[in-house]
Design an enzyme around this catalytic site. Structure first.
Site, PDB file in Angstrom:
ATOM      1  N   HIS A 466       0.792  -1.144   0.095  1.00  0.00           N
ATOM      2  CA  HIS A 466       0.016   0.108  -0.321  1.00  0.00           C
ATOM      3  C   HIS A 466       0.589   1.444   0.569  1.00  0.00           C
ATOM      4  CE1 HIS A 466      -3.922  -2.314   0.345  1.00  0.00           C
ATOM      5  NE2 HIS A 466      -3.290  -2.514   1.657  1.00  0.00           N
ATOM      6  N   GLU A 708      -8.148 -12.551 -11.962  1.00  0.00           N
ATOM      7  CA  GLU A 708      -6.942 -12.469 -10.912  1.00  0.00           C
ATOM      8  C   GLU A 708      -6.802 -13.621  -9.824  1.00  0.00           C
ATOM      9  OE1 GLU A 708      -8.700  -8.549  -8.986  1.00  0.00           O
ATOM     10  OE2 GLU A 708     -10.199  -9.873  -9.719  1.00  0.00           O
ATOM     11  N   ASP A 732      -3.195  -9.194  -7.574  1.00  0.00           N
ATOM     12  CA  ASP A 732      -3.658 -10.102  -6.971  1.00  0.00           C
ATOM     13  C   ASP A 732      -3.611 -11.581  -7.739  1.00  0.00           C
ATOM     14  OD1 ASP A 732      -5.198  -8.528  -4.426  1.00  0.00           O
ATOM     15  OD2 ASP A 732      -7.261  -8.687  -6.183  1.00  0.00           O
ATOM     16  N   CYS A 779      -4.159  -4.692 -16.341  1.00  0.00           N
ATOM     17  CA  CYS A 779      -4.384  -3.674 -15.342  1.00  0.00           C
ATOM     18  C   CYS A 779      -4.112  -3.694 -13.625  1.00  0.00           C
ATOM     19  CB  CYS A 779      -6.484  -2.962 -15.859  1.00  0.00           C
ATOM     20  SG  CYS A 779      -7.263  -4.849 -14.727  1.00  0.00           S
TER      21      CYS A 779
END
Length: 846
Positions: A466, A708, A732, A779
């Site tokens: 993050h 994913e 992911d 993406c």
């Protein structure tokens, strides 16, 4: 720098030798390979044309050294000279050196900037170490009398399990060559006389094994600095794992102090010029003083409550105020990095609603007479200790989250006016600089002020954490996974951070700073050129159009995306509408929001992903049971199918917009073909409902899925008849394939989308999509990685979606790519063993 070419009958052997040599060479060395015949499958043999091409690829004014295996390889190399410009031939040297050992020795010498003749000399002498080890030549028994001469000395006992093997020896050579000093080394235990520490061959002949004592002598202006750097290498076990280090790293929590030194591991002081190699997390170059991130310490009053009723009310106000602080942090992060990354704060809010925490804290005040601060702190620690005791490392990591939230409430209790930073962590005061931290927690990342942060350097963590994603969204250069030695940097120490190479240089010499400043200027020129062409199509050198689109989290992101040259939106995260509402958004509310996004795009295509939430980012109006591992729980399409009212309203809103806008729908977290069939039934029902109500809908709407989950990639053929397009969510996907939580600093670096296992799944999906006439996009963060773009194009990807800020440079990377060369690069990457190997291949190709 001298270039190297390896000529070999076997293409695979040539590639393997090149990878081995690249590991010890350092950055910048170019190695060309000419293995096998220039025919499909590269059958055994050698080809003069292929040799000439390899020489051209690595040509340097400093010259090219050509190493060959045997027989026709020599003839092919000689014939290749006739195919090259005549003026080159004086600077091309064919050597009789052994292929493998010679390539390794030559790579080290070339990497040090040695001349062509010196590089060739090192290559020719490469068998000396093996001969000495096997007794083919008498080992020197002369005592190292040279050490009686003047000069600084350093004595080290070799503790590395394998001794001074190839990689440590190469590290020693590169380190010694980085200083203005003459460094010699001897093996005291074996009685082998001093040799130059600048020669890999010479160092290897010392035969240093575990337990041997070596002696180094250095003379010259930087003799002390050179020996200090070697001392640091030894303290770091010469770059190899040391028993106890892994445990210490795993035990270190993001944003928390590391374990106390127990004698097995420690953080040594770093000497000037030390280069720490980490992982590139956010591009850019920064030079500035170290600003060590430190948590704001809370002074804990131990006095009992003087007024239980007042303390109880103060506790409730502090919890409410901390919740508002967390919501503010969430909104700040959502605006800068998107709702998905901000959703971690929803889990933080859940802690403040948990009766298992609030109950004991209230009882501590009301029943036991503790102060509000003491009662709260005790309740938090008791709950966190329970998390700490769990076997599952994922669940144990939640203890750090709980303590972070607990600290925020304490700050509000002790500072009700809110004068402290809600994040509770800030760099030391002073001029703008480079933040140094073990890792950045979401709360800490949200609290950084871009005006005072030139760069971010983390000891642990990975590029998809993050904190790293937020740094990219803010345009702050960042390096992660630089190692715990980074934590030995003193406050204010000048650091040079390269966010593309993934390096942090401690107290860099002036020449290094000048070189980085020159690169920063060059980078600025590249960015300016990319910006000037941002609105032009991205077309490869061989004429393939690639759509470069933006990932967005709401209407506020569309303006920047269009300004950056986005060809459309490849991922609209619809969570922005749900996470900020206090009720389930109605069909009309959703229709207005999606239409605002579509109209702002001015006719560019829009891919709408249906709601992707779960227990890790719950909705207050949609209660969900707490799950031990939300990432593998009821989320994405699973949630939609289990709550049809949510999915149906969203699909109706999307169909209404798609009636006059280029909008398509994408389902997240798909694992089985049956999920897609059921979701399409809801879509058909939504269409029928709208038509019955007289609402205009499109004749047809494109439907796709996020890939994913590994199962979806492995069984992609089953999905081809059910969808119009695929979009690979590589964040992911990598996390699932490699079983590495990108939010866990101890393992985040493993979740690298360039790992061959992930690339093979991308290849599987791309091939099936092409055969079935379906389009396929990427993406995830990988789509905007300049190193990854040629690989993705080589795998057949023709649509990339990324953070808007990365679009101009990504388009330039597409324009610089030839898909034929990219396919060859991708084929080599698929056969690699690790993400590091793939990155080296991609860097060498670039």
């Amino acid at each position: 720098m001298v270039g190297l070419v390896l000529v070999c009958h076997s293409a695979r052997l040539a590639e393997s030798v090149a990878e081995l040599a690249a590991q010890v060479a350092g950055k910048g060395l170019r190695i060309g390979v000419a293995g096998g015949l220039d025919l499909p499958g590269s059958p055994l043999g050698t080809d003069a044309v292929r040799v000439a091409r390899a020489i051209g690829e690595v040509w340097s004014e400093d010259g090219v050294l050509v190493l060959m295996d045997l027989g026709s390889a020599v003839l092919s190399a000689e014939m290749a000279l006739d195919l090259l410009p005549e003026e080159w031939c004086d600077r091309i040297l064919l050597t009789e050196a052994p292929l493998v050992e010679g390539a390794v020795a030559a790579a080290v010498a070339a990497g040090l900037g040695d001349s062509l003749q010196k590089v060739a000399e090192e290559a020719r002498g490469a068998l000396a170490a093996k001969a000495a080890h096997l007794g083919s030549q008498a080992a020197s028994t002369q005592a190292p009398a040279a050490y009686t001469a003047t000069g600084a000395t350093l004595q080290i006992v070799m503790e590395n399990t394998l001794g001074l093997h190839m990689r440590p020896a190469a590290l020693l050579v590169r380190t010694a060559a980085g200083f203005d000093a003459e460094v010699a080394v001897a093996n005291l235990t074996a009685g082998r006389a001093p040799v130059s520490a600048r020669s890999l061959n010479a160092v290897a002949t010392l035969g240093v094994r575990r337990g041997d004592e070596i002696l180094l002598r250095a003379s010259g202006p930087q003799a002390d600095e050179a020996l200090a750097a070697v001392r640091l290498l030894a303290d770091d076990n010469w770059g190899d794992p040391r028993e106890g280090v892994a445990q210490a790293v795993a035990a270190a929590r993001p944003g928390r102090p590391l374990p106390a030194d127990d004698g097995a591991v420690h953080v040594p002081a770093l000497v000037s010029g030390t280069v720490l190699q980490g992982l590139p997390a956010s591009p850019g170059i920064a030079v500035g003083g170290a600003r060590c991130l430190r948590a704001a310490r809370v002074a804990m009053p131990d006095s009992p409550s003087q007024d239980r009723k007042a303390d109880g009310a103060a506790l409730e106000r502090a919890v409410a105020a901390a919740a508002e602080d967390i919501r503010g942090l969430r909104e700040s992060v959502a605006a800068r990095a998107g709702s998905r990354e901000a959703a971690i704060f929803d889990a933080h809010l859940l802690f403040l609603e948990d009766e298992a925490l609030l109950g004991p804290a209230r009882e501590g005040v009301k029943g036991e007479g503790k102060s509000a601060a003491r009662a709260w702190a005790d309740a938090v620690e008791a709950a966190a200790t329970s998390w700490d005791a769990l076997d599952d490392p994922y669940l144990r990591a939640r203890a750090a989250d709980l303590r972070s939230v607990g600290d925020q409430v304490l700050r509000r209790l002790l500072d009700p006016a809110g004068g402290t930073d809600p994040s509770g962590a800030s760099p030391a005061p002073g001029a703008p600089g480079i933040v140094v931290a073990p890792d950045l927690s979401p709360t800490e990342a949200a609290g950084l002020d871009p005006a005072h942060v030139l760069g971010v350097a983390c000891a642990f963590g990975g590029p998809t954490s993050h904190g790293a994603i937020l740094a990219r969204s803010l345009g702050i250069p960042a390096v992660v996974g630089a190692g715990r030695a980074l934590l030995g940097v003193a406050e204010g120490t000048v650091l040079a951070l390269d966010g593309e190479a993934g390096t942090v240089t401690v107290d860099p010499p002036a020449a290094t700073v000048r070189a980085l400043e020159a690169r920063r200027a060059e980078r600025a020129h590249e960015v300016a050129e990319a910006q000037s062409k941002a609105h032009d199509p991205a077309v490869t050198r061989d004429g393939t159009l690639v759509h470069v689109e933006a990932n967005v989290a709401g209407p506020q992101d569309i303006g920047p995306a269009v300004a950056a040259g986005a060809d459309g939106v490849g991922l609209l995260r619809t969570e922005f509408l749900f996470l900020t509402a206090d009720h389930l958004p109605t069909e009309d509310e959703q229709e207005r929001a999606y239409r605002a996004v579509a109209e702002a795009l001015g006719g560019r295509p829009l891919t709408l992903r249906t709601l992707d939430v779960g227990a890790d980012k719950p909705l207050p109006y949609l209660p969900l049971e707490r799950e031990p591992n939300p990432n593998l729980g009821l989320r994405g399409i699973r949630l939609g199918l289990s709550h049809p009212e949510v999915l149906t309203a969203q699909l109706c809103a999307a169909l209404r917009v798609a009636a006059d806008q280029p909008l398509r729908v994408m389902f997240p977290m798909v694992a089985t073909a049956d999920e897609v069939r059921r979701a399409r039934l809801f879509l058909d029902e939504a269409r029928a409902t709208l038509i019955a109500a007289g609402v205009r809908v499109p004749e047809r709407i494109e439907v796709g899925i996020m890939v994913e989950v590994p199962a979806a990639a492995l069984l992609v053929q089953a999905f081809v008849p059910l969808v119009d397009f695929f979009s690979l969510g590589t964040n992911d996907l990598a996390q699932c394939v490699l079983a590495a939580d990108r939010g866990n600093a101890a393992v985040a670096a493993l979740a690298d989308a360039l790992h061959p296992a992930v690339l093979r799944l991308i290849d599987t999906v791309a091939r099936a999509a092409e055969e079935g006439g379906r389009s396929v996009a990427v993406c995830g963060e990988m789509a905007g990685d300049l190193l990854a773009i040629p690989l993705l194009l080589g795998l057949g990807i023709t649509e990339l979606s990324m953070a808007a800020a990365r679009i101009p440079l990504a388009k330039q990377a597409v324009r610089a790519t030839d898909r034929g060369a990219a396919r060859r690069l991708a084929a080599r990457a698929l056969d690699a063993e690790s993400a590091a190997d793939v990155r080296r291949l991609a860097a060498r190709a670039g």
